[in-house]
Design a protein around this motif. Structure first.
Motif, PDB file in Angstrom:
ATOM      1  N   PHE A   1       1.019  -1.339   0.236  1.00 19.97           N
ATOM      2  CA  PHE A   1       0.010   0.400   0.028  1.00 19.97           C
ATOM      3  C   PHE A   1       1.159   0.813   0.303  1.00 19.97           C
ATOM      4  CE2 PHE A   1      -2.308   2.991   2.021  1.00 19.97           C
ATOM      5  CZ  PHE A   1      -3.436   3.402   0.984  1.00 19.97           C
ATOM      6  N   LEU A   2       1.869   1.319   0.847  1.00 18.98           N
ATOM      7  CA  LEU A   2       2.560   2.495   0.658  1.00 18.98           C
ATOM      8  C   LEU A   2       3.588   2.771  -0.268  1.00 18.98           C
ATOM      9  CD1 LEU A   2       3.682   2.548   4.683  1.00 18.98           C
ATOM     10  CD2 LEU A   2       2.279   4.190   3.086  1.00 18.98           C
ATOM     11  N   ARG A   3       3.770   1.635  -0.644  1.00 19.06           N
ATOM     12  CA  ARG A   3       4.513   1.810  -1.826  1.00 19.06           C
ATOM     13  C   ARG A   3       4.103   2.130  -3.309  1.00 19.06           C
ATOM     14  NH1 ARG A   3       9.505  -0.978  -2.897  1.00 19.06           N
ATOM     15  NH2 ARG A   3      10.108  -2.512  -1.343  1.00 19.06           N
ATOM     16  N   ASN A   4       2.947   1.674  -3.554  1.00 20.79           N
ATOM     17  CA  ASN A   4       1.691   2.613  -4.636  1.00 20.79           C
ATOM     18  C   ASN A   4       1.429   3.488  -3.966  1.00 20.79           C
ATOM     19  OD1 ASN A   4       0.014   2.761  -6.792  1.00 20.79           O
ATOM     20  ND2 ASN A   4      -2.085   1.850  -4.721  1.00 20.79           N
ATOM     21  N   PHE A   5       1.195   4.207  -2.702  1.00 14.90           N
ATOM     22  CA  PHE A   5       0.694   5.530  -2.491  1.00 14.90           C
ATOM     23  C   PHE A   5       1.719   6.213  -2.366  1.00 14.90           C
ATOM     24  CE2 PHE A   5       0.489   9.234   0.361  1.00 14.90           C
ATOM     25  CZ  PHE A   5      -1.030   9.547   0.122  1.00 14.90           C
ATOM     26  N   ILE A   6       3.668   5.932  -2.491  1.00 16.99           N
ATOM     27  CA  ILE A   6       4.140   7.033  -2.356  1.00 16.99           C
ATOM     28  C   ILE A   6       4.257   7.310  -4.297  1.00 16.99           C
ATOM     29  CG2 ILE A   6       6.401   7.533  -2.080  1.00 16.99           C
ATOM     30  CD1 ILE A   6       6.138   6.217   1.137  1.00 16.99           C
ATOM     31  N   LEU A   7       4.677   5.912  -4.752  1.00 13.53           N
ATOM     32  CA  LEU A   7       4.405   5.865  -6.260  1.00 13.53           C
ATOM     33  C   LEU A   7       3.674   6.512  -7.042  1.00 13.53           C
ATOM     34  CD1 LEU A   7       6.827   2.694  -6.374  1.00 13.53           C
ATOM     35  CD2 LEU A   7       7.677   5.270  -5.761  1.00 13.53           C
ATOM     36  N   SER A   8       2.793   6.973  -6.981  1.00 15.07           N
ATOM     37  CA  SER A   8       2.138   7.075  -7.700  1.00 15.07           C
ATOM     38  C   SER A   8       1.428   8.173  -6.767  1.00 15.07           C
ATOM     39  CB  SER A   8       0.346   6.373  -6.757  1.00 15.07           C
ATOM     40  OG  SER A   8      -0.342   6.643  -5.836  1.00 15.07           O
ATOM     41  N   ARG A   9       2.318   9.391  -6.454  1.00 14.11           N
ATOM     42  CA  ARG A   9       1.456  10.500  -5.023  1.00 14.11           C
ATOM     43  C   ARG A   9       0.824  10.856  -5.108  1.00 14.11           C
ATOM     44  NH1 ARG A   9       6.555  10.370  -6.468  1.00 14.11           N
ATOM     45  NH2 ARG A   9       7.948  11.158  -7.833  1.00 14.11           N
ATOM     46  N   GLY A  10       0.245  10.211  -4.921  1.00 12.95           N
ATOM     47  CA  GLY A  10      -1.235   9.770  -3.616  1.00 12.95           C
ATOM     48  C   GLY A  10      -2.404   9.026  -4.314  1.00 12.95           C
ATOM     49  N   ILE A  11      -3.130   8.692  -3.342  1.00 15.46           N
ATOM     50  CA  ILE A  11      -4.529   7.728  -4.035  1.00 15.46           C
ATOM     51  C   ILE A  11      -5.662   8.179  -2.939  1.00 15.46           C
ATOM     52  CG2 ILE A  11      -3.243   6.346  -5.762  1.00 15.46           C
ATOM     53  CD1 ILE A  11      -3.329   4.707  -3.010  1.00 15.46           C
ATOM     54  N   ASP A  12      -7.048   8.662  -3.684  1.00 19.86           N
ATOM     55  CA  ASP A  12      -7.385   8.661  -2.536  1.00 19.86           C
ATOM     56  C   ASP A  12      -8.395   7.362  -1.481  1.00 19.86           C
ATOM     57  OD1 ASP A  12      -8.648  10.422  -2.818  1.00 19.86           O
ATOM     58  OD2 ASP A  12     -10.007  10.390  -4.875  1.00 19.86           O
ATOM     59  N   ILE A  13      -8.203   7.235  -0.752  1.00 20.28           N
ATOM     60  CA  ILE A  13      -8.196   6.535   0.375  1.00 20.28           C
ATOM     61  C   ILE A  13     -10.117   6.284   0.920  1.00 20.28           C
ATOM     62  CG2 ILE A  13      -7.531   5.065   2.516  1.00 20.28           C
ATOM     63  CD1 ILE A  13      -5.173   6.791   2.495  1.00 20.28           C
ATOM     64  N   GLU A  14     -10.066   5.002   0.845  1.00 21.45           N
ATOM     65  CA  GLU A  14     -11.813   4.641   1.288  1.00 21.45           C
ATOM     66  C   GLU A  14     -12.050   4.102   2.558  1.00 21.45           C
ATOM     67  OE1 GLU A  14     -14.811   0.698   1.035  1.00 21.45           O
ATOM     68  OE2 GLU A  14     -13.625   1.473  -0.320  1.00 21.45           O
ATOM     69  N   ILE A  15     -12.883   5.179   3.601  1.00 26.88           N
ATOM     70  CA  ILE A  15     -12.860   5.231   4.849  1.00 26.88           C
ATOM     71  C   ILE A  15     -14.022   5.011   4.970  1.00 26.88           C
ATOM     72  CG2 ILE A  15     -12.153   6.496   6.952  1.00 26.88           C
ATOM     73  CD1 ILE A  15      -9.703   7.855   6.116  1.00 26.88           C
ATOM     74  N   SER A  16     -14.860   4.582   6.412  1.00 27.15           N
ATOM     75  CA  SER A  16     -15.512   4.321   5.873  1.00 27.15           C
ATOM     76  C   SER A  16     -16.189   4.831   8.358  1.00 27.15           C
ATOM     77  CB  SER A  16     -16.365   2.993   6.092  1.00 27.15           C
ATOM     78  OG  SER A  16     -16.343   2.063   7.126  1.00 27.15           O
ATOM     79  N   GLU A  17     -16.854   5.675   8.227  1.00 30.44           N
ATOM     80  CA  GLU A  17     -17.284   5.756   9.589  1.00 30.44           C
ATOM     81  C   GLU A  17     -17.413   4.288  10.820  1.00 30.44           C
ATOM     82  OE1 GLU A  17     -15.764   8.505  10.442  1.00 30.44           O
ATOM     83  OE2 GLU A  17     -15.256   9.388   8.590  1.00 30.44           O
ATOM     84  N   GLU A  18     -18.451   3.633  10.354  1.00 29.34           N
ATOM     85  CA  GLU A  18     -18.484   2.195  11.040  1.00 29.34           C
ATOM     86  C   GLU A  18     -17.811   1.812  12.392  1.00 29.34           C
ATOM     87  OE1 GLU A  18     -19.744  -1.171   8.762  1.00 29.34           O
ATOM     88  OE2 GLU A  18     -20.128  -0.128   7.288  1.00 29.34           O
TER      89      GLU A  18
END
Length: 69
Positions: free
Chosen positions: A52-69
């Motif tokens: 996840f961190l590799r993808n996040f850093i190398l793609s210069r950031g991505i949207d993360i799905e967060i639910s409030e449950e």
């Protein structure tokens, strides 16, 4: 030498490894178990953190799905 970050040099100087090490694995476990609806083993958590961190850093950031449950 170029200062750009890529797959080949992301682990240079140990900063990426430090980031993975200091990530809260229990929060990661909760997040991935909730969105994937599966029970994860400890070694799977570490693999998810790294991927996840590799993808996040190398793609210069991505949207993360967060639910409030």
């Amino acid at each position: 030498m170029s200062g750009s970050l890529n797959k080949a040099n992301i682990t240079n100087f140990g900063h990426f490894d430090d980031l993975c090490y200091f990530t809260d694995s229990e929060k990661v476990r909760e997040y991935f178990e909730r969105i994937e609806n599966v029970k994860l083993e400890s070694y799977e958590i570490n693999m998810r953190i790294d991927s996840f961190l590799r993808n996040f850093i190398l793609s210069r950031g991505i949207d993360i799905e967060i639910s409030e449950e």
